[in-house]
Design a protein around this motif. Structure first.
Motif, PDB file in Angstrom:
ATOM      1  N   PRO A 183      41.656  63.836  26.667  1.00 37.47           N
ATOM      2  CA  PRO A 183      41.916  65.190  27.163  1.00 37.47           C
ATOM      3  C   PRO A 183      40.718  65.705  27.947  1.00 37.47           C
ATOM      4  CG  PRO A 183      42.591  64.984  24.870  1.00 37.47           C
ATOM      5  CD  PRO A 183      41.877  63.717  25.210  1.00 37.47           C
ATOM      6  N   ALA A 184      40.990  66.499  28.959  1.00 36.57           N
ATOM      7  CA  ALA A 184      39.929  66.959  29.858  1.00 36.57           C
ATOM      8  C   ALA A 184      38.813  67.661  29.097  1.00 36.57           C
ATOM      9  CB  ALA A 184      40.518  67.892  30.917  1.00 36.57           C
ATOM     10  N   ARG A 185      39.172  68.423  28.050  1.00 38.34           N
ATOM     11  CA  ARG A 185      38.142  69.138  27.288  1.00 38.34           C
ATOM     12  C   ARG A 185      37.234  68.158  26.559  1.00 38.34           C
ATOM     13  NH1 ARG A 185      39.906  73.205  22.564  1.00 38.34           N
ATOM     14  NH2 ARG A 185      40.776  71.243  21.801  1.00 38.34           N
TER      15      ARG A 185
ATOM     16  N   PRO B  93      46.197  65.631  37.135  1.00 35.37           N
ATOM     17  CA  PRO B  93      46.690  67.019  37.058  1.00 35.37           C
ATOM     18  C   PRO B  93      47.975  67.149  36.249  1.00 35.37           C
ATOM     19  CG  PRO B  93      47.105  66.086  39.231  1.00 35.37           C
ATOM     20  CD  PRO B  93      46.276  65.091  38.503  1.00 35.37           C
ATOM     21  N   LEU B  94      48.737  66.075  36.094  1.00 35.66           N
ATOM     22  CA  LEU B  94      49.993  66.156  35.354  1.00 35.66           C
ATOM     23  C   LEU B  94      49.763  66.169  33.843  1.00 35.66           C
ATOM     24  CD1 LEU B  94      52.207  63.680  37.431  1.00 35.66           C
ATOM     25  CD2 LEU B  94      52.102  66.184  37.574  1.00 35.66           C
ATOM     26  N   THR B  95      48.778  65.416  33.386  1.00 29.36           N
ATOM     27  CA  THR B  95      48.527  65.319  31.949  1.00 29.36           C
ATOM     28  C   THR B  95      47.233  65.996  31.515  1.00 29.36           C
ATOM     29  OG1 THR B  95      47.385  63.194  32.232  1.00 29.36           O
ATOM     30  CG2 THR B  95      49.765  63.135  31.849  1.00 29.36           C
TER      31      THR B  95
END
Length: 403
Positions: A224-226, A270-272
């Motif tokens: 996850p980006a975070r 950007p989708l996930t």
């Protein structure tokens, strides 16, 4: 009769009033007596404490991952000829350099014999040229031979040296072609089905089978980006340092070999809202199979010189999380409980990371804190070892993804 009835009511009323006054006096006397009696002291609360120590901890994130092969390798014939036989069991693990196919070597054996014969002939000529060159040098030095004869011998020697190099190269090439008649695995892995059966005529470049490498093997996962930002911040400026990863085959069994992160995508999908990553693991026993589902543990943050405590010692206070500590003193002395508000990090390997509120040396109440309140007298009945690692060591956790 009416007069008698009224008289009786009057007597009863006076009697009732007197009884009420007497009861009130008795009650006041009892209260006065109670107030003069000293109140019993609240007993000290028996507690168990642990002396807080500082240490280091690594927070790991755990993510779903999929095992993938680094890529199937096509095994092709390097020389032409009749395919004599297959030398391996389809679907079995083969080692690098293991013979898998045999191409008819007869023509290549003959070519090698011819090259060896030519080499022997050239070596003989070269030997004669060397002897002649030495003889002409000696004669020229004694002024018996001319300069022309000496130069001619030198030229002949140089020509035979060149022919010798050419013949040696031809022999090496013939040996190489003969070795290619036995087709060997170029990598270790699982050999697939044969493409052509024995008896077929093959040419150089003909596909014979494929090999799927399993050692080392790749594990792909998304972060996850975070979490990716947390990981990137933790390892900023440490680009040359290997990031160690671990695998869980199931909830009770870990993969015995550690891996290393070897790829991080430079963009966020950007989708996930996630980042693609890959780790490489040694797989000498072939336990990991392409397509297998596993759980991967990746370090996200490192906590240095922090306090790690048992989460059960933490209670909820008016200002948030808190613990109770006991002032320094002998274990037999009665002490006073003190509420300490905390700033908490994640839970690491079953231990709570405390970023502020406690320091090394504090006596933390780990049992009996439920009935405590600030300022209550406590009696330390037991001191237990702290549940933290010694300073300088690492403790690890399987923190859930998204922490």
């Amino acid at each position: 009769m009416k007069l008698v009835h009224l008289f009786s009511q009057s007597v009863f009323s006076r009697w009732l009033s007197g009884f009420a006054v007497l009861a009130a006096a008795m009650l006041l006397g009892a209260c006065s007596a109670e107030s003069s009696t000293p109140q019993p002291k609240t007993p000290s609360a028996a507690v168990t404490v642990a002396v807080v120590e500082a240490g280091n901890a690594v927070q790991f994130g755990e993510y779903a991952a999929r095992v993938r092969s680094p890529g199937a390798v096509e095994l092709r014939a390097q020389v032409g000829g009749v395919l004599k036989k297959r030398l391996y069991q389809e679907g079995q693990l083969v080692q690098k350099g293991e013979a898998l196919f045999q191409i008819d070597p007869e023509s290549y054996s003959l070519a090698l014999e011819l090259a060896e014969a030519e080499l022997a002939e050239v070596r003989a000529d070269h030997g004669n040229a060397e002897r002649e060159w030495r003889r002409q040098q000696d004669l020229f030095a004694r002024r018996v031979s001319s300069e022309y004869d000496r130069d001619k011998a030198e030229t002949t020697l140089q020509a035979t040296s060149a022919r010798l190099q050419k013949a040696e190269a031809a022999e090496n090439d013939a040996k190489r072609m003969l070795s290619y008649a036995q087709v060997e695995a170029t990598v270790a892995g699982v050999a697939g089905l044969e493409v052509l059966a024995a008896g077929n005529l093959v040419e150089a470049g003909t596909l014979l089978t494929t090999i799927t490498p399993r050692d080392p093997i790749h594990v792909h996962f998304t972060l996850p980006a975070r979490d990716a930002a947390m990981h990137r911040a933790a390892f900023a400026g440490r680009s040359g340092e290997a990031v160690e990863t671990r695998l869980l085959l199931d909830r009770e069994r870990a993969f015995p070999h550690a891996g290393q992160l070897n790829f991080t995508d430079a963009r966020i999908d950007p989708l996930t809202d996630s980042v693609e990553m890959r780790a490489v693991f040694p797989n000498p026993e072939g336990e990991l199979l392409p397509g297998q589902f596993v759980r991967l543990q990746l370090p996200l943050r490192t906590f240095r010189d922090v306090v790690l405590i048992d989460p059960k010692a933490v209670t909820e206070g008016p200002a948030g999380p808190q613990v109770f500590t006991v002032d320094n003193g002998n274990a037999t002395d009665e002490q006073t409980a003190r509420a300490r508000p905390l700033e908490l990090g994640p839970v690491v390997e079953g231990l709570q990371v405390v970023t502020a509120g406690l320091a090394a040396g504090d006596q933390l109440v780990v049992n009996g804190q439920v009935s405590l309140r600030p300022g209550r007298s406590v009696s330390v009945v037991k001191t237990v070892p702290p549940r933290v690692h010694a300073q300088g060591e690492q403790s690890r956790t399987h923190a859930q993804a998204g922490l």
